[in-house]
Every structure is written in C-alpha cells, then in structure tokens.
Design a protein around this motif. Structure first.
Motif, PDB file in Angstrom:
ATOM      1  N   ASN A   1      -0.275 -39.930 -37.170  1.00 37.11           N
ATOM      2  CA  ASN A   1      -1.334 -39.162 -36.532  1.00 37.11           C
ATOM      3  C   ASN A   1      -2.164 -40.060 -35.621  1.00 37.11           C
ATOM      4  N   THR A   2      -3.134 -39.481 -34.952  1.00 42.63           N
ATOM      5  CA  THR A   2      -3.894 -40.242 -33.951  1.00 42.63           C
ATOM      6  C   THR A   2      -4.748 -41.333 -34.578  1.00 42.63           C
ATOM      7  N   LYS A   3      -5.126 -41.185 -35.839  1.00 44.99           N
ATOM      8  CA  LYS A   3      -5.901 -42.233 -36.512  1.00 44.99           C
ATOM      9  C   LYS A   3      -5.027 -43.448 -36.769  1.00 44.99           C
ATOM     10  N   MET A   4      -3.774 -43.218 -37.116  1.00 42.02           N
ATOM     11  CA  MET A   4      -2.861 -44.315 -37.400  1.00 42.02           C
ATOM     12  C   MET A   4      -2.526 -45.108 -36.141  1.00 42.02           C
ATOM     13  N   ILE A   5      -2.330 -44.411 -35.028  1.00 40.36           N
ATOM     14  CA  ILE A   5      -1.890 -45.117 -33.824  1.00 40.36           C
ATOM     15  C   ILE A   5      -2.993 -45.985 -33.235  1.00 40.36           C
ATOM     16  N   GLY A   6      -4.215 -45.805 -33.705  1.00 44.12           N
ATOM     17  CA  GLY A   6      -5.302 -46.650 -33.237  1.00 44.12           C
ATOM     18  C   GLY A   6      -5.486 -47.899 -34.076  1.00 44.12           C
ATOM     19  N   SER A   7      -4.608 -48.101 -35.077  1.00 42.77           N
ATOM     20  CA  SER A   7      -4.768 -49.251 -35.973  1.00 42.77           C
ATOM     21  C   SER A   7      -3.848 -50.391 -35.569  1.00 42.77           C
ATOM     22  N   ALA A   8      -4.352 -51.619 -35.732  1.00 38.68           N
ATOM     23  CA  ALA A   8      -3.558 -52.808 -35.400  1.00 38.68           C
ATOM     24  C   ALA A   8      -2.331 -52.897 -36.300  1.00 38.68           C
TER      25      ALA A   8
ATOM     26  N   LEU B   1       4.189 -43.299 -29.045  1.00 37.07           N
ATOM     27  CA  LEU B   1       5.574 -43.594 -29.431  1.00 37.07           C
ATOM     28  C   LEU B   1       6.409 -43.963 -28.214  1.00 37.07           C
ATOM     29  N   ALA B   2       6.232 -43.215 -27.126  1.00 41.77           N
ATOM     30  CA  ALA B   2       6.991 -43.494 -25.906  1.00 41.77           C
ATOM     31  C   ALA B   2       6.725 -44.911 -25.416  1.00 41.77           C
ATOM     32  N   LYS B   3       5.445 -45.302 -25.462  1.00 39.85           N
ATOM     33  CA  LYS B   3       5.082 -46.664 -25.022  1.00 39.85           C
ATOM     34  C   LYS B   3       5.666 -47.705 -25.976  1.00 39.85           C
ATOM     35  N   SER B   4       5.570 -47.454 -27.285  1.00 40.38           N
ATOM     36  CA  SER B   4       6.069 -48.410 -28.280  1.00 40.38           C
ATOM     37  C   SER B   4       7.578 -48.572 -28.193  1.00 40.38           C
ATOM     38  N   TRP B   5       8.258 -47.468 -27.942  1.00 40.05           N
ATOM     39  CA  TRP B   5       9.721 -47.489 -27.882  1.00 40.05           C
ATOM     40  C   TRP B   5      10.251 -47.817 -26.485  1.00 40.05           C
ATOM     41  N   ALA B   6       9.368 -47.887 -25.503  1.00 40.22           N
ATOM     42  CA  ALA B   6       9.759 -48.132 -24.115  1.00 40.22           C
ATOM     43  C   ALA B   6      10.723 -47.061 -23.614  1.00 40.22           C
ATOM     44  N   VAL B   7      10.348 -45.806 -23.877  1.00 41.85           N
ATOM     45  CA  VAL B   7      11.125 -44.663 -23.397  1.00 41.85           C
ATOM     46  C   VAL B   7      10.177 -43.686 -22.720  1.00 41.85           C
TER      47      VAL B   7
ATOM     48  N   GLY C   1      -5.128 -32.599 -39.331  1.00 47.48           N
ATOM     49  CA  GLY C   1      -6.375 -31.910 -39.055  1.00 47.48           C
ATOM     50  C   GLY C   1      -6.714 -30.971 -40.197  1.00 47.48           C
ATOM     51  N   PRO C   2      -8.002 -30.729 -40.442  1.00 45.12           N
ATOM     52  CA  PRO C   2      -9.163 -31.246 -39.711  1.00 45.12           C
ATOM     53  C   PRO C   2      -9.725 -32.550 -40.261  1.00 45.12           C
ATOM     54  N   PHE C   3      -8.928 -33.295 -41.050  1.00 44.71           N
ATOM     55  CA  PHE C   3      -9.436 -34.525 -41.649  1.00 44.71           C
ATOM     56  C   PHE C   3      -9.469 -35.705 -40.686  1.00 44.71           C
ATOM     57  N   VAL C   4      -8.679 -35.643 -39.621  1.00 45.81           N
ATOM     58  CA  VAL C   4      -8.679 -36.698 -38.604  1.00 45.81           C
ATOM     59  C   VAL C   4      -9.567 -36.273 -37.457  1.00 45.81           C
ATOM     60  N   ARG C   5     -10.383 -37.201 -36.993  1.00 46.29           N
ATOM     61  CA  ARG C   5     -11.223 -36.916 -35.835  1.00 46.29           C
ATOM     62  C   ARG C   5     -11.361 -38.171 -34.984  1.00 46.29           C
ATOM     63  N   GLU C   6     -11.560 -37.960 -33.713  1.00 42.94           N
ATOM     64  CA  GLU C   6     -11.816 -39.033 -32.759  1.00 42.94           C
ATOM     65  C   GLU C   6     -13.228 -38.819 -32.251  1.00 42.94           C
ATOM     66  N   GLY C   7     -14.158 -39.642 -32.739  1.00 42.54           N
ATOM     67  CA  GLY C   7     -15.562 -39.402 -32.429  1.00 42.54           C
ATOM     68  C   GLY C   7     -15.993 -38.102 -33.087  1.00 42.54           C
ATOM     69  N   ARG C   8     -16.481 -37.174 -32.294  1.00 44.36           N
ATOM     70  CA  ARG C   8     -16.870 -35.868 -32.834  1.00 44.36           C
ATOM     71  C   ARG C   8     -15.743 -34.847 -32.769  1.00 44.36           C
ATOM     72  N   LYS C   9     -14.675 -35.200 -32.089  1.00 45.71           N
ATOM     73  CA  LYS C   9     -13.588 -34.246 -31.891  1.00 45.71           C
ATOM     74  C   LYS C   9     -12.642 -34.229 -33.088  1.00 45.71           C
ATOM     75  N   ILE C  10     -12.481 -33.058 -33.668  1.00 43.25           N
ATOM     76  CA  ILE C  10     -11.552 -32.888 -34.782  1.00 43.25           C
ATOM     77  C   ILE C  10     -10.150 -32.684 -34.227  1.00 43.25           C
ATOM     78  N   ALA C  11      -9.178 -33.357 -34.825  1.00 40.86           N
ATOM     79  CA  ALA C  11      -7.794 -33.259 -34.350  1.00 40.86           C
ATOM     80  C   ALA C  11      -7.242 -31.854 -34.542  1.00 40.86           C
ATOM     81  N   VAL C  12      -6.503 -31.388 -33.540  1.00 43.13           N
ATOM     82  CA  VAL C  12      -5.816 -30.093 -33.570  1.00 43.13           C
ATOM     83  C   VAL C  12      -4.355 -30.331 -33.186  1.00 43.13           C
TER      84      VAL C  12
END
Length: 243
Positions: A170-177, A219-225, A197-208
């Motif tokens: 999820n978006t919370k995981m991809i922001g971790s080192a 993933l595309a960036k990580s996999w170079a695709v 969702g709705p447990f993941v949020r970015e700032g005030r925005k709840i993930a949908v």
C-alpha cells in the motif's frame, strides 16, 4: 483478466460513506476486495454490493476482534462454503492483542480448516505473528495466500516467499526505506497492490481504491518497467490466485 487497477485489501464498510467509496471504485473499474472483520459484516456487505462487478465482498474473522469469534465462527464456517474471497483473517500477537493469542490461534485453525478445500483468494493479517501464521498455513498445506501489509523481518519475508505466498503493498509501505530495498527481494509474480483504506492516510487524505495507482507507479519505477507493464503484472498475479 482485463487490465485494471486492483485493490486487494480495502475495508470499504469502515469508511464514513461506504456506498460512495464502492460506487467510485465501480465506476473507475477498480477491482476491489472489500474485506470484513466478521461474518455478520460480510453478510451485510453481500447485500449492499449485490450487482457490483468490480467491488467484491470478502469473508473475514479479524484477529483483533477475538472476543467476538466464539459467536461468529460457526457463521464463518457456513459462509465459507460459497465465499470466493476470504479476508481479513489471521493472527495479531502485537502488544495490544497478545492476551487473546490462544483464542486467535484456535479460531485461525478453524478458519484454515474451512477454506483449505480449494483455492480461493485469501488476504490475511500477520502482525507480530508472521511465523505462527506461516506455520499453520504450512501444516494445513494451504494454497498460496496474500500477506497484507507485511511487517516481519527480512528473514521472515523470505520464508513466506519460499512457501509460495504473496505480499501486497500500500502507499504507506512504499514510502518506507525498508521496502525501497526489500521490493527487489519479492518476485514480481508475487506482488499485489492494496490500500488498507481507511486505515492508511497520507497527511489528511484517507486512502481510497484509486490510490493503488501510486503503488503501481512505484512498482514500475522499482522494476524499471512501464506503468502498463506493472499494472499487467499485478493483474496476472491476482488472476493466478483466483484459479
């Protein structure tokens, strides 16, 4: 499978306006697995999502509500006879829920016994209990399942992958080192996208469900695709778990 975004783990029923979230995902053609905490919630979700093509209810027995398992477990077993999507199930041995460990383990054993007859989509919880979950799955010779929001060690991650299971991001995981490094340890064919969702949020925005596009970009960036290739890979992975 038609190429589309996939939210493999979303608590649609826990948003302030669940129907609006479901309708938005349906309009956008985002295949969304609407996980539930209890069989009684699943029965309601089936009613409300009747006729939806992309938003699919999942039968759950969440470890964090172990105090309600005794009165709900039989309903889980009955509903599992026909349910094609299972979630959220599993174990949680974190500090807050450690006192119910024995109840959780008994319930999870019964959950596995009721769904191991055939392959279906299963998304599960394993916080602080990664190896305990894996042990029960292995003993039951379960089909591959999805470890949602995996938080165990690198060694545990490799054990999960060696056993043939999948991991959803999820978006919370991809922001971790940690995951910037570990994504390369996970085979492309074992990756799914989720929001939790709705447990993941970015700032005030709840993930949908629409936010899975951000995971796809990562993933595309990580996999170079390309983004299209990453989306296709996740769709293929999801379809394999449904067979």
């Amino acid at each position: 499978m038609k190429q589309t975004l996939i939210d493999s783990h979303c608590h649609v029923d826990l948003y302030d306006n669940p129907l609006a979230i479901a309708q938005a995902a349906e309009r956008a053609g985002i295949l969304t697995v609407a996980v539930t905490y209890l069989p009684s919630h699943y029965i309601q979700a089936k009613l409300h999502l009747n006729g939806f093509q992309y938003v699919r209810p999942a039968l759950g027995l969440h470890p964090q509500v172990a105090d309600q398992h005794e009165r709900e477990i039989q309903a889980f077993i009955e509903q599992a006879k026909d349910a094609e999507y299972i979630g959220e199930v599993g174990l949680d041995f974190s500090k807050e829920y450690r006192l119910t460990q024995e109840v959780q383990e008994r319930s999870f054993a019964r959950v596995i016994d009721s769904i191991k007859d055939r392959q279906r989509f299963v998304t599960l919880h394993s916080r602080g209990a990664e190896l305990a979950v894996l042990s029960q799955l292995t003993s039951a010779r379960m089909y591959p399942v999805v470890f949602h929001w995996f938080s165990g060690s690198q060694t545990q991650l490799l054990q999960v992958l060696d056993a043939g299971h999948y991991v959803s991001f999820n978006t919370k995981m991809i922001g971790s080192a940690r995951w910037e490094e570990d994504i390369m340890r996970v085979p492309k064919a074992r990756v799914l996208t989720e929001t939790d969702g709705p447990f993941v949020r970015e700032g005030r925005k709840i993930a949908v469900p629409q936010d899975t596009q951000n995971v796809i970009k990562w993933l595309a960036k990580s996999w170079a695709v390309s983004i299209e290739e990453a989306m296709h890979q996740v769709a293929v992975n999801f379809s394999v778990l449904l067979k």
